[in-house]
Design a protein around this motif. Structure first.
Motif, mmCIF file in Angstrom:
data_model
loop_
_atom_site.group_PDB
_atom_site.id
_atom_site.type_symbol
_atom_site.label_atom_id
_atom_site.label_comp_id
_atom_site.label_asym_id
_atom_site.label_seq_id
_atom_site.Cartn_x
_atom_site.Cartn_y
_atom_site.Cartn_z
ATOM 1 N N PRO A 120 0.794 -1.241 0.000
ATOM 2 C CA PRO A 120 0.000 0.000 0.000
ATOM 3 C C PRO A 120 0.825 1.289 0.000
ATOM 4 N N ARG A 121 1.909 1.348 0.755
ATOM 5 C CA ARG A 121 2.720 2.575 0.811
ATOM 6 C C ARG A 121 3.490 2.817 -0.485
ATOM 7 N N GLU A 122 3.596 1.811 -1.340
ATOM 8 C CA GLU A 122 4.382 1.932 -2.569
ATOM 9 C C GLU A 122 3.513 2.107 -3.811
ATOM 10 N N ARG A 123 2.217 2.299 -3.643
ATOM 11 C CA ARG A 123 1.298 2.375 -4.784
ATOM 12 C C ARG A 123 1.216 3.747 -5.423
ATOM 13 N N PHE A 124 1.938 4.709 -4.912
ATOM 14 C CA PHE A 124 1.851 6.071 -5.428
ATOM 15 C C PHE A 124 2.866 6.328 -6.531
ATOM 16 N N PHE A 125 2.439 7.096 -7.541
ATOM 17 C CA PHE A 125 3.340 7.599 -8.570
ATOM 18 C C PHE A 125 4.082 8.759 -7.918
ATOM 19 N N GLU A 126 5.372 8.589 -7.701
ATOM 20 C CA GLU A 126 6.147 9.607 -6.971
ATOM 21 C C GLU A 126 6.350 10.845 -7.832
ATOM 22 N N LEU A 127 6.108 11.988 -7.223
ATOM 23 C CA LEU A 127 6.265 13.274 -7.905
ATOM 24 C C LEU A 127 7.495 14.030 -7.433
ATOM 25 N N GLY A 128 8.175 13.507 -6.412
ATOM 26 C CA GLY A 128 9.240 14.271 -5.783
ATOM 27 C C GLY A 128 8.593 15.183 -4.763
ATOM 28 N N ASP A 129 8.987 16.427 -4.742
ATOM 29 C CA ASP A 129 8.410 17.398 -3.815
ATOM 30 C C ASP A 129 7.847 18.569 -4.613
ATOM 31 N N VAL A 130 6.574 18.479 -4.978
ATOM 32 C CA VAL A 130 5.911 19.525 -5.751
ATOM 33 C C VAL A 130 5.275 20.515 -4.782
ATOM 34 N N LEU A 131 5.562 21.790 -4.973
ATOM 35 C CA LEU A 131 4.947 22.817 -4.143
ATOM 36 C C LEU A 131 3.458 22.899 -4.468
ATOM 37 N N PRO A 132 2.606 23.102 -3.456
ATOM 38 C CA PRO A 132 1.156 23.075 -3.688
ATOM 39 C C PRO A 132 0.580 24.333 -4.317
ATOM 40 N N GLY A 133 1.375 25.375 -4.494
ATOM 41 C CA GLY A 133 0.877 26.602 -5.117
ATOM 42 C C GLY A 133 -0.362 27.122 -4.415
ATOM 43 N N ASP A 134 -1.425 27.354 -5.178
ATOM 44 C CA ASP A 134 -2.664 27.901 -4.613
ATOM 45 C C ASP A 134 -3.581 26.811 -4.029
ATOM 46 N N LEU A 135 -3.068 25.587 -3.896
ATOM 47 C CA LEU A 135 -3.770 24.430 -3.313
ATOM 48 C C LEU A 135 -4.864 23.854 -4.214
ATOM 49 N N SER A 136 -5.021 24.376 -5.423
ATOM 50 C CA SER A 136 -6.070 23.885 -6.312
ATOM 51 C C SER A 136 -5.662 22.565 -6.975
ATOM 52 N N VAL A 137 -6.664 21.745 -7.255
ATOM 53 C CA VAL A 137 -6.483 20.492 -7.989
ATOM 54 C C VAL A 137 -7.506 20.494 -9.112
ATOM 55 N N LYS A 138 -7.033 20.309 -10.355
ATOM 56 C CA LYS A 138 -7.916 20.290 -11.514
ATOM 57 C C LYS A 138 -7.648 19.023 -12.319
ATOM 58 N N VAL A 139 -8.732 18.370 -12.711
ATOM 59 C CA VAL A 139 -8.633 17.129 -13.486
ATOM 60 C C VAL A 139 -9.539 17.241 -14.704
ATOM 61 N N ARG A 140 -9.000 16.894 -15.874
ATOM 62 C CA ARG A 140 -9.805 16.731 -17.097
ATOM 63 C C ARG A 140 -9.680 15.265 -17.479
ATOM 64 N N TYR A 141 -10.745 14.525 -17.254
ATOM 65 C CA TYR A 141 -10.731 13.080 -17.471
ATOM 66 C C TYR A 141 -11.497 12.738 -18.744
ATOM 67 N N GLN A 142 -10.894 11.909 -19.583
ATOM 68 C CA GLN A 142 -11.525 11.506 -20.843
ATOM 69 C C GLN A 142 -11.760 9.994 -20.835
ATOM 70 N N ASP A 143 -13.008 9.600 -21.094
ATOM 71 C CA ASP A 143 -13.351 8.190 -21.272
ATOM 72 C C ASP A 143 -13.447 7.921 -22.770
ATOM 73 N N LYS A 144 -12.823 6.815 -23.238
ATOM 74 C CA LYS A 144 -12.899 6.441 -24.654
ATOM 75 C C LYS A 144 -13.191 4.958 -24.763
ATOM 76 N N ASP A 145 -14.036 4.605 -25.722
ATOM 77 C CA ASP A 145 -14.370 3.203 -25.958
ATOM 78 C C ASP A 145 -13.116 2.360 -26.118
ATOM 79 N N HIS A 146 -13.190 1.132 -25.585
ATOM 80 C CA HIS A 146 -12.103 0.167 -25.740
ATOM 81 C C HIS A 146 -12.715 -1.226 -25.757
#
Length: 134
Positions: free
Chosen positions: A87-113
């Motif tokens: 469980p502790r190793e399941r993350f995609f490591e980013l290093g140390d990214v500063l959080p800036g304005d604390l916002s999180v934005k996601v654009r997710y696309q679903d495509k037939d497969h």
């Protein structure tokens, strides 16, 4: 030698979820925010109750603190992990990214497969590993 104490921090996981309820749909989630005491963003992962749908059908753009970390079309499968990983190793490591304005934005696309039918849709969760001050 300096005897000053380092500021106390702790690792926390923050989860954001959204429902993919339209086949071949584009979903924009831009009202998410990290906790106010976030010091660093250390990693992230994607999960779903239907991992095959997320793996085969999904791609996204992820922005944290105003910085694009993953561009449009970035395959979800790269941000997923199998149950055989600790469980502790399941993350995609980013290093140390500063959080800036604390916002999180996601654009997710679903495509037939052909390997994953849409069915009744699926839920996607983005889990972000942060370091925050205590």
């Amino acid at each position: 030698m300096n005897n000053e104490e380092k500021p106390k921090t702790k690792e926390t996981r923050v989860a954001f979820s959204f429902k993919v309820d339209k086949a071949n749909g584009l979903f924009t989630i831009d009202n998410l925010e990290l906790p106010k005491h976030t010091k660093l963003v250390k990693g992230l992962q994607l999960i779903s109750e239907y991992p095959d749908r997320l793996y085969y059908r999904g791609s996204q753009r992820i922005e944290i603190g105003g910085e694009e970390l993953f561009p449009d079309g970035f395959d979800s499968k790269i941000l997923m992990s199998s149950l055989s990983v600790a469980p502790r190793e399941r993350f995609f490591e980013l290093g140390d990214v500063l959080p800036g304005d604390l916002s999180v934005k996601v654009r997710y696309q679903d495509k037939d497969h052909s390997n994953a039918a849409f069915g009744q849709g699926y839920k996607v969760s983005l889990i972000i590993l942060i370091e925050e001050s205590v």
